[in-house]
Design a protein around this motif. Sequence first.
Motif, mmCIF file in Angstrom:
data_model
loop_
_atom_site.group_PDB
_atom_site.id
_atom_site.type_symbol
_atom_site.label_atom_id
_atom_site.label_comp_id
_atom_site.label_asym_id
_atom_site.label_seq_id
_atom_site.Cartn_x
_atom_site.Cartn_y
_atom_site.Cartn_z
ATOM 1 N N VAL A 10 32.511 2.443 49.462
ATOM 2 C CA VAL A 10 32.375 2.325 50.917
ATOM 3 C C VAL A 10 33.759 2.411 51.541
ATOM 4 N N THR A 11 33.959 3.351 52.469
ATOM 5 C CA THR A 11 35.201 3.439 53.223
ATOM 6 C C THR A 11 34.850 3.342 54.707
ATOM 7 N N ASP A 12 35.854 3.388 55.558
ATOM 8 C CA ASP A 12 35.612 3.295 56.998
ATOM 9 C C ASP A 12 34.866 4.501 57.540
ATOM 10 N N TYR A 13 34.920 5.632 56.821
ATOM 11 C CA TYR A 13 34.382 6.877 57.373
ATOM 12 C C TYR A 13 33.198 7.460 56.606
ATOM 13 N N GLU A 14 32.905 6.938 55.421
ATOM 14 C CA GLU A 14 31.774 7.504 54.676
ATOM 15 C C GLU A 14 31.320 6.563 53.572
ATOM 16 N N LEU A 15 30.100 6.830 53.092
ATOM 17 C CA LEU A 15 29.559 6.150 51.916
ATOM 18 C C LEU A 15 29.498 7.169 50.786
ATOM 19 N N ALA A 16 30.080 6.844 49.646
ATOM 20 C CA ALA A 16 29.933 7.686 48.459
ATOM 21 C C ALA A 16 28.692 7.192 47.723
ATOM 22 N N VAL A 17 27.761 8.115 47.449
ATOM 23 C CA VAL A 17 26.456 7.721 46.906
ATOM 24 C C VAL A 17 26.224 8.388 45.553
ATOM 25 N N SER A 18 25.837 7.587 44.572
ATOM 26 C CA SER A 18 25.455 8.103 43.261
ATOM 27 C C SER A 18 24.009 8.574 43.335
ATOM 28 N N LEU A 19 23.753 9.784 42.835
ATOM 29 C CA LEU A 19 22.415 10.379 42.857
ATOM 30 C C LEU A 19 21.908 10.553 41.428
ATOM 31 N N PRO A 20 20.615 10.791 41.238
ATOM 32 C CA PRO A 20 20.086 10.965 39.874
ATOM 33 C C PRO A 20 20.731 12.135 39.151
ATOM 34 N N ASN A 21 20.698 12.059 37.812
ATOM 35 C CA ASN A 21 21.193 13.104 36.919
ATOM 36 C C ASN A 21 22.690 13.365 37.083
ATOM 37 N N GLY A 22 23.440 12.302 37.337
ATOM 38 C CA GLY A 22 24.894 12.404 37.357
ATOM 39 C C GLY A 22 25.483 13.042 38.587
ATOM 40 N N LEU A 23 24.671 13.323 39.600
ATOM 41 C CA LEU A 23 25.179 13.943 40.822
ATOM 42 C C LEU A 23 25.716 12.862 41.773
ATOM 43 N N SER A 24 26.450 13.292 42.779
ATOM 44 C CA SER A 24 26.927 12.359 43.797
ATOM 45 C C SER A 24 26.980 13.068 45.136
ATOM 46 N N GLY A 25 26.935 12.292 46.212
ATOM 47 C CA GLY A 25 26.975 12.861 47.555
ATOM 48 C C GLY A 25 27.686 11.907 48.497
ATOM 49 N N PHE A 26 27.818 12.320 49.761
ATOM 50 C CA PHE A 26 28.542 11.529 50.745
ATOM 51 C C PHE A 26 27.739 11.426 52.036
ATOM 52 N N VAL A 27 27.690 10.212 52.584
ATOM 53 C CA VAL A 27 27.054 9.982 53.886
ATOM 54 C C VAL A 27 28.165 9.791 54.906
ATOM 55 N N PRO A 28 28.387 10.764 55.808
ATOM 56 C CA PRO A 28 29.426 10.576 56.834
ATOM 57 C C PRO A 28 29.053 9.447 57.782
#
Length: 835
Positions: A10-28
Motif C-alpha cells: 500500500v502506497t499513497d498513490y496505489e495498491l499493489a495486488v497479488s492475483l491468482p497464478n503468480g500474477l500481480s496488478g495495481f489499483v490507482p
Amino acid sequence: MLLLGCIKEVTDYELAVSLPNGLSGFVPVTQISDAYSKLLTKQVAQGELLEELSSLPDMYSPGTLVRCIVTSIEKSDDGRRSVKLSIDPKKVNKGLNSTALAAGMLLSGSVLSVEDHGYLIDIGVIGTHAFLPHQKAKNYIKAVKKGPDLKIGQNLNCLIVEVKNEGRVVCLSIDRSEVAASIATERQNWALSNLLPGLVVKARVQKVAPLGMKLTFLSYFTGIVDFMHMDPEKSMNYSPDQVVKACVLSVHPTSRAVRLTLRAPFLHPGGAPRQLPAQRMGAVLEEATVKTFYKQFGAVFELDDGTLAFARLKHLSKTRKSFKPGAFKEGCKHKCRIIDYSLMDEMCVVSLKHQIIEARFLQYQDIHTGDVVQGKVLSLKSIGMQVKVADGIRGLVPSLHLSDVILKQPEKKYNIGDEVKCRVLECNPGRKKLILTLKKSLIQSKLPVLSNYEDAKPGLITHGFVVCAREFGCIVKFYNDVKGLVPKNELGSELISCPEKVFYEGQVLKVMVLKCEPQQERLLLSFRLSSKPGPEDRWKCTPKEKQEVKYQIGEIVDVKILKKKDNGLEVSILEDEDNVVAWIPTLHLSDFVATSKLLWHCLQEGDVLPRVMYLSNKGEHIILSRKSAVISAVQEEQVVRSFSEIQPGMLLTGYVRNVMPFGVFVEFPFGVTGLAPKVSMSDKFVTDTKDHFVVGQTVIAKVMSIDEEKQRVLLNLKVSECSSGDSAAESFALLNQYFKELKGIRDFLRRGEPSICEWVPGKRVHLVVQDVREDGSALFSGSSVTGVTVTATRYHLGDKNIAPGEKRKALVLHVDALTSEVHVSLREELLKQRP
C-alpha cells in the motif's frame, strides 16, 4: 475480467495486488470509489488537505482480500505487462441490479458517507440505497485497527441482511463472524452475468485431470480448479461426485469461464492468505525437491521447510535451448532462490537461474545506505540520471551527484547503457525510492557512513557534501538526508568573510562533528579537523575563571556515574580535563516520576548517560537534568531567564518543587518559581493536592498573573488551559518519549535482571497455580518464574475455579520491575484476542 486479489503493498498513490497464478496488478488511487475520487478532486481544487480524506495506508493493509476488475493491460518499453485494476463497486458489481439483490448475498461495497447511526455504502447498484448500522460494523472496526470509524472510500466485504422495497433499500453487515459463515446458494439467484469472485460455494467434482479438475456448483455452473489451487493435503484424493467447498477466484467476461480454489484460507469469506516470513524472501536453498513437472507451465518444488514453491519454465534454465526436462523428474534436487511470493496461490516463486541465485540484490529491502553498487544508465534527464541496479530496482542520481564537479553537459560524459559505479545515498523500500551518487570522493571514501543523527558522536570525522553556502556558514548533507551546519567561525583556521565565494554546491569535504541533538535533528559541524570537539574555544581562560563560566544553563554533556546515593547520582562530566563532579537528582532522571525511580534502580556505577543538561549550580555541586521536556524547552528558547521576562499567558515547562495543601510550587530553568493555587491545579475538583501532583513531576504551566513588587508568579496547571493547540500531537510525543525511555530501561535490566525482561505485557504464558489466597487472588509458579512474583487478582481469574497444582494459560498484564512483580489474567475474553 473479475478477479479475487490480495493487497500486497500500500502506497499513497496505489495498491499493489497479488492475483491468482503468480500474477500481480495495481489499483490507482483514482480507482477506489466514486466518493473517494470526488474528495481527491476537491482537495486538488482547493489546494489544501481535507480532513475527511484519508490516505490509502490509513484504510488498507497488506493481506486483505479484495474483488477487482481489470481495466487495462499496458505493455512497457522492456516488454513487461502492467495490469491496471479497479475496486470501485460500480465497476465490480456492474452485473447486479436492484431486482437481483437477495438476503445472504455477499458483495463489495465502499463507504459513501458517515451518518449518526451508521454508514451509507456504495454497492454500485443503480437505484439502491445501502445502509450499514454501527452495530454490524463495530467488531470489524476493532479488528482492522484503522481508527474508531470507517472512512470514506474504505472497501468492504458486505453481507446483505435485509432487502426492502423491491431492492431499493438494503441493510448490510460486515460482522466478521456473519461474513465468514456466508455461503452462496441457489436461492440467491446468482447468474453468470453477475457472479462475483470471493463467493464460497458447495461444489461437486465432475472430472479429475493431471492439471486440475472440473467442478459443478449452484446447480448449473461449471468451473475449473487448476493444480495450484487444489488443497495440497488432499490433491491426490479427489474423486468424481465428491462434494467440496470452493471459492470463486475469477470470472471471464466473454467466455464466462469460472476458476475456483480449494485452498483452506479462501473458504471462509473475510479470511486472509498465509504470508511469507520476511527473512525467507531472497533466501537461497541448496536442495529443493521436484514434486511435479508440467511441461507447459513449469515445476512444483518442495522446500526445506516442507512448503511448496513454483518455478515458471523460463526460470528453470538459463535459456530454452539449455533446458533438460529429464532433470525435473519427481525427487530430483536443485539449487534455487525465492524471488517472490504469490499471496493468492500461497506459494513461493523460485528461480533456478544461476545469475539470479548469485545476484546481490533482488528487492529494495536488500539495499542499504552506503552500499557501493553497479548499475546501467537507463536515461538522462534534467533532474538527473536513471540507473538500473537490478531487475525491478531503479535509482536516481540527482544532477548534483553526477560528478565531483557540476556537469553542464552530462550527455557528453555518459551514454545510455553505460555501466556505472554508484554509492547509495538513501534507500526507502516502502516508497521504492533509491537515491545514488557518482561522486568518486564519496564512492572511494573509507570514512564512516553517517546515516542517522544518533551516530553523530562528537569528534566523528566523515565525508559530506555542501548543499548551501551563505554568509552564516555552510549546510552540509550526508546519507539518508542527515544534514548539519558548519558555522562561519568553523569554516577554516582563518575567518572566511564570504563563504559563498569559497565553497560551492555539491563540493565534497571532510567534516568533524562538534555537537549533535538527535531528537531535534540538530547537528553542529566543523571543517577545522584539528580542533577539539564541542564548544571548548570559549572556555580558554584561567583555572579560576573556568569554574565560574565553563558551563551555561542548557549546555548538553555526557556523564559517567561515580556513585549512587539514595536521592540521586554523583557523576563526572566526560571529556572534561578538570574531571568536574556533578549531581543528578533521582527525580531529574526522567520527565516521568515512576520512570526516574526505575532508571535509578537499573543504573550502575560506571554507566555512561548521554545528553544530560546543565541546570544550575547550587551549593557544592553542579545540578544536571535528563528531563527531555525541560531540555527541549531550554534549547528551543521557550524559557524565561529572569522575572522581568515573564508575561501573562506564557506556557512554560518546569517541574514540581513542592506540594502544599494550598497549592503547588513549580520551578523553571534559570531558577524562576511560581505557585499554582488549589483552584488552578486541575480540571477536576481537588480535595487533596497530593492526589494530583508529586514532587519532581514535569509540568507545563500557564502564567496567570505576576506581582512585580513581591516578585510572585501565579500559575495555572489545568490541562484544558495548558495545551499549545495540537493536544493529540503533544500526547503522542509524550507517549513516544515514555516508551523510548522504557526501552532503554529494559536494555539496562537485561544486564542485571534478565529474567524480568522475558515478561512483556501481552505475552501468553503457561503457569502452575501455587496458592489461592483468602482475598481470591492467586500466586503462580512455573519454569519461567524465577526471581519474580506472578499474581492474578480475583477478577482476572474469571469464572474459573482453580486449585494449587493446576496448569493454566495466562496473559501478562503488567510488569513492575521495581518490585519484580508480574500481574497476569486468566480471563477468556483477553486470551482470545489476537496478539
